[in-house]
Design an enzyme around this catalytic site. Structure first.
Site, PDB file in Angstrom:
ATOM      1  N   GLY A  15       0.820  -1.204   0.000  1.00  0.00           N
ATOM      2  CA  GLY A  15       0.000   0.000   0.000  1.00  0.00           C
ATOM      3  C   GLY A  15       0.854   1.254   0.000  1.00  0.00           C
ATOM      4  O   GLY A  15       0.498   2.258   0.625  1.00  0.00           O
ATOM      5  N   ARG A  17       1.309   3.558  -2.060  1.00  0.00           N
ATOM      6  CA  ARG A  17       0.771   4.768  -2.680  1.00  0.00           C
ATOM      7  C   ARG A  17      -0.257   5.469  -1.797  1.00  0.00           C
ATOM      8  O   ARG A  17      -0.662   6.604  -2.080  1.00  0.00           O
ATOM      9  CB  ARG A  17       0.131   4.425  -4.021  1.00  0.00           C
ATOM     10  CG  ARG A  17       1.141   3.988  -5.083  1.00  0.00           C
ATOM     11  CD  ARG A  17       0.437   3.500  -6.331  1.00  0.00           C
ATOM     12  NE  ARG A  17       1.387   3.119  -7.375  1.00  0.00           N
ATOM     13  CZ  ARG A  17       1.079   2.377  -8.432  1.00  0.00           C
ATOM     14  NH1 ARG A  17      -0.176   1.946  -8.588  1.00  0.00           N
ATOM     15  NH2 ARG A  17       1.993   2.067  -9.329  1.00  0.00           N
ATOM     16  N   GLY A  18      -0.699   4.819  -0.751  1.00  0.00           N
ATOM     17  CA  GLY A  18      -1.652   5.426   0.168  1.00  0.00           C
ATOM     18  C   GLY A  18      -0.982   6.381   1.134  1.00  0.00           C
ATOM     19  O   GLY A  18       0.234   6.548   1.136  1.00  0.00           O
ATOM     20  N   GLY A  21       1.258   4.276   3.751  1.00  0.00           N
ATOM     21  CA  GLY A  21       2.330   3.625   3.020  1.00  0.00           C
ATOM     22  C   GLY A  21       3.331   4.612   2.453  1.00  0.00           C
ATOM     23  O   GLY A  21       4.551   4.413   2.546  1.00  0.00           O
ATOM     24  N   SER A 112      -7.404  -0.265  13.742  1.00  0.00           N
ATOM     25  CA  SER A 112      -8.128   1.001  13.774  1.00  0.00           C
ATOM     26  C   SER A 112      -8.797   1.206  15.128  1.00  0.00           C
ATOM     27  O   SER A 112      -9.257   0.251  15.758  1.00  0.00           O
ATOM     28  CB  SER A 112      -9.192   1.013  12.668  1.00  0.00           C
ATOM     29  OG  SER A 112     -10.066   2.120  12.822  1.00  0.00           O
ATOM     30  N   SER A 113      -8.875   2.458  15.546  1.00  0.00           N
ATOM     31  CA  SER A 113      -9.543   2.770  16.810  1.00  0.00           C
ATOM     32  C   SER A 113     -11.036   2.473  16.761  1.00  0.00           C
ATOM     33  O   SER A 113     -11.682   2.363  17.811  1.00  0.00           O
ATOM     34  CB  SER A 113      -9.329   4.235  17.182  1.00  0.00           C
ATOM     35  OG  SER A 113      -9.867   5.088  16.184  1.00  0.00           O
ATOM     36  N   CYS A 114     -11.602   2.315  15.550  1.00  0.00           N
ATOM     37  CA  CYS A 114     -13.034   2.007  15.454  1.00  0.00           C
ATOM     38  C   CYS A 114     -13.343   0.588  15.934  1.00  0.00           C
ATOM     39  O   CYS A 114     -14.509   0.221  16.073  1.00  0.00           O
ATOM     40  CB  CYS A 114     -13.549   2.208  14.031  1.00  0.00           C
ATOM     41  SG  CYS A 114     -12.989   0.970  12.850  1.00  0.00           S
ATOM     42  N   TYR A 141     -15.893  -2.813   8.802  1.00  0.00           N
ATOM     43  CA  TYR A 141     -14.463  -2.489   8.800  1.00  0.00           C
ATOM     44  C   TYR A 141     -13.831  -2.869  10.138  1.00  0.00           C
ATOM     45  O   TYR A 141     -12.737  -3.450  10.185  1.00  0.00           O
ATOM     46  CB  TYR A 141     -14.289  -1.000   8.531  1.00  0.00           C
ATOM     47  CG  TYR A 141     -12.854  -0.532   8.473  1.00  0.00           C
ATOM     48  CD1 TYR A 141     -12.033  -0.869   7.402  1.00  0.00           C
ATOM     49  CD2 TYR A 141     -12.324   0.270   9.484  1.00  0.00           C
ATOM     50  CE1 TYR A 141     -10.704  -0.429   7.338  1.00  0.00           C
ATOM     51  CE2 TYR A 141     -11.011   0.711   9.422  1.00  0.00           C
ATOM     52  CZ  TYR A 141     -10.210   0.366   8.355  1.00  0.00           C
ATOM     53  OH  TYR A 141      -8.907   0.801   8.305  1.00  0.00           O
ATOM     54  N   LYS A 145     -10.711  -5.568  10.913  1.00  0.00           N
ATOM     55  CA  LYS A 145      -9.490  -5.169  11.611  1.00  0.00           C
ATOM     56  C   LYS A 145      -9.292  -5.970  12.898  1.00  0.00           C
ATOM     57  O   LYS A 145      -8.152  -6.325  13.249  1.00  0.00           O
ATOM     58  CB  LYS A 145      -9.524  -3.666  11.901  1.00  0.00           C
ATOM     59  CG  LYS A 145      -9.376  -2.808  10.650  1.00  0.00           C
ATOM     60  CD  LYS A 145      -8.026  -3.057   9.974  1.00  0.00           C
ATOM     61  CE  LYS A 145      -7.801  -2.228   8.752  1.00  0.00           C
ATOM     62  NZ  LYS A 145      -6.464  -2.440   8.140  1.00  0.00           N
ATOM     63  N   HIS A 185     -11.664  10.659   5.306  1.00  0.00           N
ATOM     64  CA  HIS A 185     -11.925  10.847   6.724  1.00  0.00           C
ATOM     65  C   HIS A 185     -12.131  12.322   7.021  1.00  0.00           C
ATOM     66  O   HIS A 185     -11.897  13.190   6.183  1.00  0.00           O
ATOM     67  CB  HIS A 185     -10.782  10.260   7.551  1.00  0.00           C
ATOM     68  CG  HIS A 185     -10.758   8.768   7.543  1.00  0.00           C
ATOM     69  ND1 HIS A 185      -9.807   8.038   6.844  1.00  0.00           N
ATOM     70  CD2 HIS A 185     -11.560   7.858   8.129  1.00  0.00           C
ATOM     71  CE1 HIS A 185     -10.027   6.749   7.013  1.00  0.00           C
ATOM     72  NE2 HIS A 185     -11.085   6.614   7.787  1.00  0.00           N
ATOM     73  N   ARG A 193     -13.535  20.636   1.770  1.00  0.00           N
ATOM     74  CA  ARG A 193     -14.785  21.401   1.835  1.00  0.00           C
ATOM     75  C   ARG A 193     -14.515  22.889   2.012  1.00  0.00           C
ATOM     76  O   ARG A 193     -15.118  23.739   1.332  1.00  0.00           O
ATOM     77  CB  ARG A 193     -15.647  20.889   2.998  1.00  0.00           C
ATOM     78  CG  ARG A 193     -16.277  19.538   2.754  1.00  0.00           C
ATOM     79  CD  ARG A 193     -17.360  19.596   1.690  1.00  0.00           C
ATOM     80  NE  ARG A 193     -18.417  20.528   2.036  1.00  0.00           N
ATOM     81  CZ  ARG A 193     -19.448  20.252   2.825  1.00  0.00           C
ATOM     82  NH1 ARG A 193     -19.563  19.036   3.361  1.00  0.00           N
ATOM     83  NH2 ARG A 193     -20.379  21.151   3.073  1.00  0.00           N
ATOM     84  N   ARG A 215     -12.443  13.877  18.490  1.00  0.00           N
ATOM     85  CA  ARG A 215     -11.538  12.994  17.765  1.00  0.00           C
ATOM     86  C   ARG A 215     -10.084  13.372  18.065  1.00  0.00           C
ATOM     87  O   ARG A 215      -9.743  14.537  18.279  1.00  0.00           O
ATOM     88  CB  ARG A 215     -11.779  13.078  16.251  1.00  0.00           C
ATOM     89  CG  ARG A 215     -13.101  12.476  15.799  1.00  0.00           C
ATOM     90  CD  ARG A 215     -13.150  10.971  15.996  1.00  0.00           C
ATOM     91  NE  ARG A 215     -14.406  10.390  15.534  1.00  0.00           N
ATOM     92  CZ  ARG A 215     -15.455  10.155  16.317  1.00  0.00           C
ATOM     93  NH1 ARG A 215     -15.395  10.489  17.608  1.00  0.00           N
ATOM     94  NH2 ARG A 215     -16.533   9.609  15.837  1.00  0.00           N
ATOM     95  N   ASP A 277     -23.499  10.940  13.787  1.00  0.00           N
ATOM     96  CA  ASP A 277     -22.256  11.437  14.364  1.00  0.00           C
ATOM     97  C   ASP A 277     -21.176  10.371  14.441  1.00  0.00           C
ATOM     98  O   ASP A 277     -19.985  10.675  14.424  1.00  0.00           O
ATOM     99  CB  ASP A 277     -22.508  11.946  15.791  1.00  0.00           C
ATOM    100  CG  ASP A 277     -22.928  13.403  15.832  1.00  0.00           C
ATOM    101  OD1 ASP A 277     -22.549  14.149  14.915  1.00  0.00           O
ATOM    102  OD2 ASP A 277     -23.618  13.779  16.793  1.00  0.00           O
TER     103      ASP A 277
END
Length: 317
Positions: A15, A17-18, A21, A112-114, A141, A145, A185, A193, A215, A277
């Protein structure tokens, strides 16, 4: 014993290119590492078990940075849950299995924290994993993980070596982020925006949710520094998985105001409270990584300014 990375250690960055990574590519290149193994999606399909096995057998990497996977914000998680769980499970399973089979010395897996329960004591310690249900908007997701974390721990347990290192970073941002308002994210999406709002001189910008959730954000360069420390550490006495966070969180409403100020937006901000939320707070307890001597070095405002600069340079503007 510690791995003791050398400039000639063969490091496969999956990864590359992300955002995460590419941060590792920059980090290791700047540090003089000369044996980085990089493959794009068109060269190596990580969901193809046979292709991954052949690649590992040929290249024989000593270290693997598993930064590949399908990621996205609330909108994508709600729209494509089957894609999120399937693609991530396939990539994780193929890479971790081949890494074990080919004697990889260290593998970093990014969780991930999720994964933490929606209702979780703050800050969230690693021991809280699996003590409750994750937030429903990112359930698919999160489950993928969680499976990756348990796979790393299972290999370590069964074969008696701390070779596979699952880390849990919190809301990583930085250069080469995904700035799409629909798929990115929150921090990167807000940069886009407000940039558009400044260009259009919009008198008001409406954002998703109430703005109340808090967050924690971690710059990608701080993440790579923490991970380099882990790759070079004696992990015999380190309990895994391991959180990596900045130690500071703020409401999304304050983040929006900060980004608006940095970008020079003069209009008003409103909130669409009909939109979800997500989890109200996700602050990590990063005492395990701090005990190894790591501390974050990039303040949020400075990091946002740098990230916005990369946004402008990349042609997104």
């Amino acid at each position: 014993m510690p791995l003791l990375l050398s400039k000639h250690t063969r490091i496969f960055i999956a990864g590359h290119r992300g955002m995460i990574g590419s941060a590792f590519v920059r980090h290791f290149t700047a540090a003089g590492f000369s044996q980085l193994i990089l493959r794009g999606h068109e060269e190596l399909e990580l969901t193809d078990k046979a292709a991954v096995a052949a690649f590992f057998a040929e290249q024989r990497p000593q270290v693997v940075i598993l930064a590949a996977g399908k990621v996205g914000g609330i909108v994508e998680n709600l729209t494509y849950p089957a894609d999120f769980i399937t693609r991530n499970l396939e990539i994780q399973t193929n890479v971790i299995h081949s890494a074990h089979h080919n004697g990889v010395e260290r593998l970093l897996f990014f969780a991930s924290s999720c994964m933490y329960p929606r209702e979780c004591p703050q800050p969230m310690a690693e021991t809280a994993l699996l003590s409750g249900k994750p937030e429903v908007t990112s359930m698919a997701y999160a489950m993928a993980k969680l499976a990756g974390v348990q796979m790393c721990l299972a290999y370590n347990q069964q074969y008696g070596e701390q070779r596979f290192i699952p880390v849990i970073p919190n809301s990583v941002y930085g250069p080469n982020d995904n700035f799409d308002p629909q798929t990115g994210h929150v921090l990167s999406a807000l940069i886009n925006r407000f940039h558009r709002a400044v260009q259009a001189a919009d008198p008001i910008t409406t954002l998703w949710g109430s703005g109340r959730p808090r967050r924690e954000f971690l710059h990608a360069a701080d993440l790579t520094a923490a991970c380099h420390l882990l790759l070079d550490a004696d992990l015999g006495a380190v309990e895994l998985p391991i959180n990596i966070g900045s130690g500071y969180d703020l409401p999304i409403s304050e983040l929006a105001q900060l980004i608006a100020r940095i970008l020079g937006y003069q209009g008003d901000i409103s909130w669409d409270t009909e939109r979800p939320d997500g989890t109200l707070r996700k602050l990590l307890d990063s005492s395990r990584i701090q005990a190894l001597g790591w501390q974050p070095g990039i303040a949020l405002e400075a990091g946002i300014r740098q990230t916005y600069g990369s946004f402008l340079e990349s042609g997104h503007a």
